[in-house]
Enzyme design. Structure first.
Site, PDB file in Angstrom:
ATOM      1  N   ARG A  93       4.064  -0.198  -4.807  1.00 44.88           N
ATOM      2  CA  ARG A  93       3.805  -0.760  -3.479  1.00 44.88           C
ATOM      3  C   ARG A  93       2.512  -1.579  -3.434  1.00 44.88           C
ATOM      4  O   ARG A  93       2.238  -2.254  -2.437  1.00 44.88           O
ATOM      5  CB  ARG A  93       3.701   0.363  -2.448  1.00 44.88           C
ATOM      6  CG  ARG A  93       4.964   1.169  -2.298  1.00 44.88           C
ATOM      7  CD  ARG A  93       4.753   2.293  -1.309  1.00 44.88           C
ATOM      8  NE  ARG A  93       4.497   1.788   0.011  1.00 44.88           N
ATOM      9  CZ  ARG A  93       5.423   1.515   0.922  1.00 44.88           C
ATOM     10  NH1 ARG A  93       6.685   1.710   0.627  1.00 44.88           N
ATOM     11  NH2 ARG A  93       5.102   1.070   2.106  1.00 44.88           N
ATOM     12  N   LYS A 125       6.227  -4.153  -4.271  1.00 40.26           N
ATOM     13  CA  LYS A 125       7.672  -3.942  -4.159  1.00 40.26           C
ATOM     14  C   LYS A 125       8.169  -4.111  -2.730  1.00 40.26           C
ATOM     15  O   LYS A 125       9.154  -4.786  -2.489  1.00 40.26           O
ATOM     16  CB  LYS A 125       8.016  -2.551  -4.698  1.00 40.26           C
ATOM     17  CG  LYS A 125       9.496  -2.241  -4.724  1.00 40.26           C
ATOM     18  CD  LYS A 125      10.188  -2.975  -5.840  1.00 40.26           C
ATOM     19  CE  LYS A 125      11.667  -2.684  -5.899  1.00 40.26           C
ATOM     20  NZ  LYS A 125      12.367  -3.764  -6.621  1.00 40.26           N
ATOM     21  N   TRP A 168      -2.521  -2.825  -1.674  1.00 39.18           N
ATOM     22  CA  TRP A 168      -2.164  -4.232  -1.860  1.00 39.18           C
ATOM     23  C   TRP A 168      -2.978  -4.965  -0.810  1.00 39.18           C
ATOM     24  O   TRP A 168      -2.746  -4.802   0.395  1.00 39.18           O
ATOM     25  CB  TRP A 168      -0.661  -4.422  -1.655  1.00 39.18           C
ATOM     26  CG  TRP A 168      -0.218  -5.817  -1.942  1.00 39.18           C
ATOM     27  CD1 TRP A 168       0.127  -6.330  -3.164  1.00 39.18           C
ATOM     28  CD2 TRP A 168      -0.056  -6.887  -1.004  1.00 39.18           C
ATOM     29  NE1 TRP A 168       0.470  -7.649  -3.038  1.00 39.18           N
ATOM     30  CE2 TRP A 168       0.373  -8.029  -1.729  1.00 39.18           C
ATOM     31  CE3 TRP A 168      -0.235  -7.020   0.368  1.00 39.18           C
ATOM     32  CZ2 TRP A 168       0.630  -9.255  -1.126  1.00 39.18           C
ATOM     33  CZ3 TRP A 168       0.012  -8.248   0.977  1.00 39.18           C
ATOM     34  CH2 TRP A 168       0.448  -9.350   0.226  1.00 39.18           C
ATOM     35  N   CYS A 180       0.841  -1.196   0.000  1.00 45.65           N
ATOM     36  CA  CYS A 180       0.000   0.000   0.000  1.00 45.65           C
ATOM     37  C   CYS A 180       0.879   1.250   0.000  1.00 45.65           C
ATOM     38  O   CYS A 180       1.895   1.303   0.690  1.00 45.65           O
ATOM     39  CB  CYS A 180      -0.937   0.091   1.197  1.00 45.65           C
ATOM     40  SG  CYS A 180      -2.071  -1.296   1.303  1.00 45.65           S
ATOM     41  N   GLU A 216      18.079 -17.160  -7.885  1.00 38.69           N
ATOM     42  CA  GLU A 216      17.645 -15.823  -8.285  1.00 38.69           C
ATOM     43  C   GLU A 216      17.070 -15.842  -9.702  1.00 38.69           C
ATOM     44  O   GLU A 216      16.044 -15.200  -9.977  1.00 38.69           O
ATOM     45  CB  GLU A 216      18.827 -14.841  -8.154  1.00 38.69           C
ATOM     46  CG  GLU A 216      18.580 -13.417  -8.599  1.00 38.69           C
ATOM     47  CD  GLU A 216      17.430 -12.718  -7.874  1.00 38.69           C
ATOM     48  OE1 GLU A 216      16.893 -13.244  -6.887  1.00 38.69           O
ATOM     49  OE2 GLU A 216      17.038 -11.636  -8.360  1.00 38.69           O
ATOM     50  N   LYS A 272      13.235 -14.747 -10.623  1.00 39.40           N
ATOM     51  CA  LYS A 272      12.919 -13.694 -11.600  1.00 39.40           C
ATOM     52  C   LYS A 272      11.896 -14.182 -12.603  1.00 39.40           C
ATOM     53  O   LYS A 272      10.948 -13.481 -12.932  1.00 39.40           O
ATOM     54  CB  LYS A 272      14.166 -13.231 -12.380  1.00 39.40           C
ATOM     55  CG  LYS A 272      15.169 -12.345 -11.697  1.00 39.40           C
ATOM     56  CD  LYS A 272      14.685 -10.971 -11.344  1.00 39.40           C
ATOM     57  CE  LYS A 272      13.964 -10.958 -10.018  1.00 39.40           C
ATOM     58  NZ  LYS A 272      14.691 -10.702  -8.834  1.00 39.40           N
ATOM     59  N   HIS A 274      19.255 -36.039  -6.788  1.00 36.57           N
ATOM     60  CA  HIS A 274      18.516 -36.490  -5.601  1.00 36.57           C
ATOM     61  C   HIS A 274      17.018 -36.215  -5.721  1.00 36.57           C
ATOM     62  O   HIS A 274      16.328 -36.136  -4.711  1.00 36.57           O
ATOM     63  CB  HIS A 274      19.097 -35.830  -4.354  1.00 36.57           C
ATOM     64  CG  HIS A 274      20.547 -36.142  -4.173  1.00 36.57           C
ATOM     65  ND1 HIS A 274      20.984 -37.336  -3.661  1.00 36.57           N
ATOM     66  CD2 HIS A 274      21.658 -35.435  -4.512  1.00 36.57           C
ATOM     67  CE1 HIS A 274      22.319 -37.339  -3.658  1.00 36.57           C
ATOM     68  NE2 HIS A 274      22.740 -36.195  -4.170  1.00 36.57           N
ATOM     69  N   GLU A 322       8.338 -14.693 -10.948  1.00 35.03           N
ATOM     70  CA  GLU A 322       7.557 -13.538 -10.518  1.00 35.03           C
ATOM     71  C   GLU A 322       7.067 -12.680 -11.659  1.00 35.03           C
ATOM     72  O   GLU A 322       6.013 -12.077 -11.553  1.00 35.03           O
ATOM     73  CB  GLU A 322       8.261 -12.719  -9.427  1.00 35.03           C
ATOM     74  CG  GLU A 322       9.529 -12.051  -9.808  1.00 35.03           C
ATOM     75  CD  GLU A 322      10.168 -11.303  -8.637  1.00 35.03           C
ATOM     76  OE1 GLU A 322       9.482 -10.944  -7.675  1.00 35.03           O
ATOM     77  OE2 GLU A 322      11.378 -11.067  -8.707  1.00 35.03           O
ATOM     78  N   ASN A 334      -1.832   2.077   5.745  1.00 32.09           N
ATOM     79  CA  ASN A 334      -0.913   1.058   5.240  1.00 32.09           C
ATOM     80  C   ASN A 334      -0.447   0.250   6.446  1.00 32.09           C
ATOM     81  O   ASN A 334       0.096   0.824   7.386  1.00 32.09           O
ATOM     82  CB  ASN A 334       0.263   1.762   4.540  1.00 32.09           C
ATOM     83  CG  ASN A 334       1.448   0.844   4.277  1.00 32.09           C
ATOM     84  OD1 ASN A 334       2.572   1.289   4.247  1.00 32.09           O
ATOM     85  ND2 ASN A 334       1.211  -0.421   4.081  1.00 32.09           N
ATOM     86  N   GLY A 335      -0.677  -1.064   6.400  1.00 34.58           N
ATOM     87  CA  GLY A 335      -0.260  -1.908   7.529  1.00 34.58           C
ATOM     88  C   GLY A 335      -1.346  -2.918   7.847  1.00 34.58           C
ATOM     89  O   GLY A 335      -2.241  -3.152   7.027  1.00 34.58           O
TER      90      GLY A 335
HETATM   91  O1  M6R Z   1      13.090  -4.649  -0.060  1.00 33.64           O
HETATM   92  P1  M6R Z   1      13.666  -5.991   0.274  1.00 33.64           P
HETATM   93  O2  M6R Z   1      14.971  -6.231  -0.387  1.00 33.64           O
HETATM   94  O3  M6R Z   1      13.701  -6.271   1.733  1.00 33.64           O
HETATM   95  O4  M6R Z   1      12.632  -7.013  -0.357  1.00 33.64           O
HETATM   96  C1  M6R Z   1      12.768  -8.387  -0.195  1.00 33.64           C
HETATM   97  C2  M6R Z   1      11.884  -9.140  -1.149  1.00 33.64           C
HETATM   98  O5  M6R Z   1      10.547  -8.824  -0.932  1.00 33.64           O
HETATM   99  C3  M6R Z   1      12.233  -8.834  -2.611  1.00 33.64           C
HETATM  100  O6  M6R Z   1      13.570  -9.090  -2.885  1.00 33.64           O
HETATM  101  C4  M6R Z   1      11.344  -9.661  -3.557  1.00 33.64           C
HETATM  102  O7  M6R Z   1      11.670 -11.014  -3.447  1.00 33.64           O
HETATM  103  C5  M6R Z   1      11.502  -9.160  -4.987  1.00 33.64           C
HETATM  104  N1  M6R Z   1      10.210  -9.052  -5.596  1.00 33.64           N
HETATM  105  C6  M6R Z   1      12.331 -10.039  -5.833  1.00 33.64           C
HETATM  106  O8  M6R Z   1      12.436  -9.589  -7.131  1.00 33.64           O
END
Ligand code: M6R
Length: 612
Positions: free
Chosen positions: A27, A607, A73, A2, A485, A489, A508, A492, A99-100
């Site tokens: 956000r 984000k 969100w 949010c 990673e 990517k 395994h 997501e 927000n929260g």
């Molecule tokens: O802001 P932060 O680095 O603490 O965020 C951590 C994760 O939420 C963030 O890296 C998330 O996994 C991303 N969407 C990855 O691309």
């Protein structure tokens, strides 16, 4: 999660609020809404993106020189028009954005229902506005006092802004756990979840602290008090952010811009911290804690998501050259398990946003057990940057694409500097090796630039695999975290199922998945475990898997067995993640674009994850 924005002053509020919401859309983008005060208090809200709200308000009265706005969100209550913020009090005299998460909302809601309040939404946030309203009515107090009494009854996290028709000279804002920044303009004020909506109007900001309530007045007065009613003097800071950093600057998506920024962002992470001529690595932000790091019995890295992957690279780096035992913990797990923490442990919290709720909770837990916590953050002035004992900023610049790219390589760069600094001080590597490594590190931004030149090759590979249903990413040693990673990517932003694994673990279990429909991405540079990875590639090949390999330039062996290869420049094993990650970012980007996915705002994500 949010984004919240507020404005009070002499200008028309709506354009400022909408532009602010667009900046904060990263956000959350489930719904958006705005409340404007111009005699009447008007609320307009709509499910979907901010653009939907803009369409909705055409032909509506959007005048007013004060207002609040929200991009959501969803946590409690599905994303629809009704659950969108702002939320009105029953009399429609007061409105709130939040927000929260209000953890005790159901207890509070039951009490309010018993007192005859009617709820229109399924959100936790709505309890706040009815409680404020109820307290104002029963205790005959002003808005700020009612907010204070309310917040003393609330358990959970919040950043709120409240607007009232009956007190049209002020906004009341408060925070605990979720971020809130107040921009001090020329007789006017801007409020937002982060500084991005504020920077084009003023560089003077106050970051509100937990348990602070700000009464922000039209006459230019800013009064900050705690929830216990103790007065605090606002601490005004200067923003370093520039407007151009918040624009796409000709790129189709922020993610692509951020991928291409990496030669610059890595250089900025190194700037002033690496002096090859003098043989120095110096991290000013943690200078006071250098000795603590050098003597640490154990280093514990806490983070989430991509930042956790960077932490895993950090483990390999720190153990490899600095010879310090390292543990890497998911912040969300660490905070709830009964881990053993000693005062001699040094924690490193990694976070792009500096606002991740689980990471914040893990830091607080480690600090409560007496450990030192250092931060690696990108967002200047963020909560994690402020609550850690010391830290190093990554200086990657604002990262707006929800999928983290340049923040990851910047985090790995800082961890590399830390490992080198500790290794030198502990004498765990020779002076000549240290010199050779820092000389190589200085040249990494140029090698990243060169890696980016392979983007056409990667795009052609993306074309072949855009309809794949699954992907496997395999790597060993320093490239195991890169495999994780790469898989994250792809998942997501393209919604393709992908798994990252240490290449040798394939036997395994995951090897059962291999057939002619399974693309397997190998990160196979010509470093340490090259021959072993080559054998793993053969194992996949002999089961008809389709091989995409990231190889060192000039490699001919893997080219003979892989179906597709992408070259990266030759470098030391410990620097390979800074290069091998890049083609994986580009691959997921192009696949997502080809599948018509929303690259910068993937579904269900936000984000910064400011709720646990
Ligand atoms: O802001 P932060 O680095 O603490 O965020 C951590 C994760 O939420 C963030 O890296 C998330 O996994 C991303 N969407 C990855 O691309």
């Amino acid at each position: 999660m949010c984004g919240i924005v507020g404005y009070i002053g002499e200008k028309q509020a709506y354009p400022i609020l909408i532009k602010g919401l667009q900046r904060l859309e990263y956000r959350g983008y489930d719904s958006a809404g705005v409340a404007l005060l111009n005699g009447d208090l008007n609320i307009y809200k709509k499910s979907g993106k901010v653009a939907e709200l803009e369409n909705f308000v055409k032909e509506k009265d959007i005048s007013g020189t004060m207002g609040v706005a929200h991009t959501r969100w969803a946590t409690h209550g599905e994303p629809n028009d009704i659950n969108a913020h702002p939320h009105f009090s029953q009399s429609k005299d007061i409105a709130i954005i939040h927000n929260g998460i209000i953890e005790n909302y159901s207890v509070l809601k039951d009490e309010l229902l018993n007192r005859g309040y009617k709820f229109t939404s399924n959100t936790d946030s709505e309890v706040l506005i009815h409680l404020i309203d109820d307290i104002q009515k029963n205790e005959k107090v002003n808005l700020a006092q009612a907010v204070r009494i309310t917040l003393n009854q609330v358990i959970g996290a919040y950043a709120i802004v409240v607007i009232s028709k009956n007190e049209p000279d002020k906004l009341v804002a408060a925070k605990k756990g979720s971020p809130l920044v107040i921009g001090i303009g020329n007789g006017d004020f801007y409020i937002a979840s982060d500084a991005t909506p504020i920077v084009e109007y003023t560089k003077n900001v106050v970051y509100l602290n937990d348990y602070e309530i700000a009464v922000i007045k039209k006459n230019g007065n800013l009064d900050i008090r705690t929830t216990k009613n103790e007065k605090h003097t606002p601490y005004i800071q200067k923003l370093e952010l520039n407007l151009s950093q918040l624009q796409k600057e000709g790129f189709e998506h922020f993610m692509l811009k951020e991928i291409y920024e990496q030669p610059r962002s890595i250089k900025d992470s190194l700037r002033g911290r690496l002096n090859v001529n003098k043989g120095l690595v110096f991290l000013g932000g943690i200078a006071d804690y250098e000795q603590k790091l050098i003597n640490a019995e154990k280093i514990v890295i806490i983070a989430c998501g991509t930042s956790w992957h960077a932490g895993l690279v950090g483990e390999y780096l720190l153990e490899d050259i600095a010879r310090v035992p390292v543990e890497v913990e998911y912040a969300s797990e660490f905070r709830y398990r009964n881990s053993v923490v000693s005062e001699n442990d040094v924690f490193i919290a990694i976070s792009q946003s500096g606002e991740t709720a689980d990471t914040i909770a893990a830091i607080e837990l480690a600090q409560s057990k007496g450990a030192t916590v250092l931060g690696i953050c990108n967002v200047v002035g963020s909560t994690i940057a402020r609550i850690t004992d010391a830290g190093s900023y990554t200086h990657a610049g604002p990262e707006i694409g929800v999928a983290s790219t340049k923040a990851f390589t910047a985090q790995v760069t800082i961890l590399t500097l830390m490992a080198l600094m500790i290794a030198k001080k502990r004498g765990s590597i020779s002076t000549s090796k240290f010199h050779q490594l820092i000389t190589e590190l200085e040249g990494i931004p140029d090698k990243v630039e060169k890696t980016l030149k392979a983007s056409n090759i990667v795009e052609a590979i993306a074309e072949k695999f855009k309809y794949a249903k699954n992907f496997l990413y395999l790597g060993r040693g320093y490239n195991f975290p890169v495999a994780l990673e790469g898989a994250l990517k792809l998942k997501e932003i393209s919604y393709i199922h992908a798994e990252g694994y240490p290449a040798a673990e394939m036997k395994h279990g995951p090897i059962a998945l291999i057939d002619e429909n399974m693309p397997v991405v190998f990160i196979a540079p010509k470093t340490g475990l090259y021959e072993k990875v080559k054998s793993n590639i053969e194992e996949v090949k002999s089961r008809k898997g389709v091989i995409i390999a990231i190889v060192t330039e000039g490699d001919t062996d893997i080219k003979k067995i892989a179906d597709y290869t992408v070259e990266i420049p030759q470098t030391e094993a410990m620097f390979v993640p800074l290069l091998s990650t890049i083609p994986l970012q580009i691959l997921s980007y192009h696949i997502a674009v080809m599948r018509n996915c929303n690259v910068d705002q993937p579904r269900n994500l936000a984000k910064s994850v400011t709720v646990e």
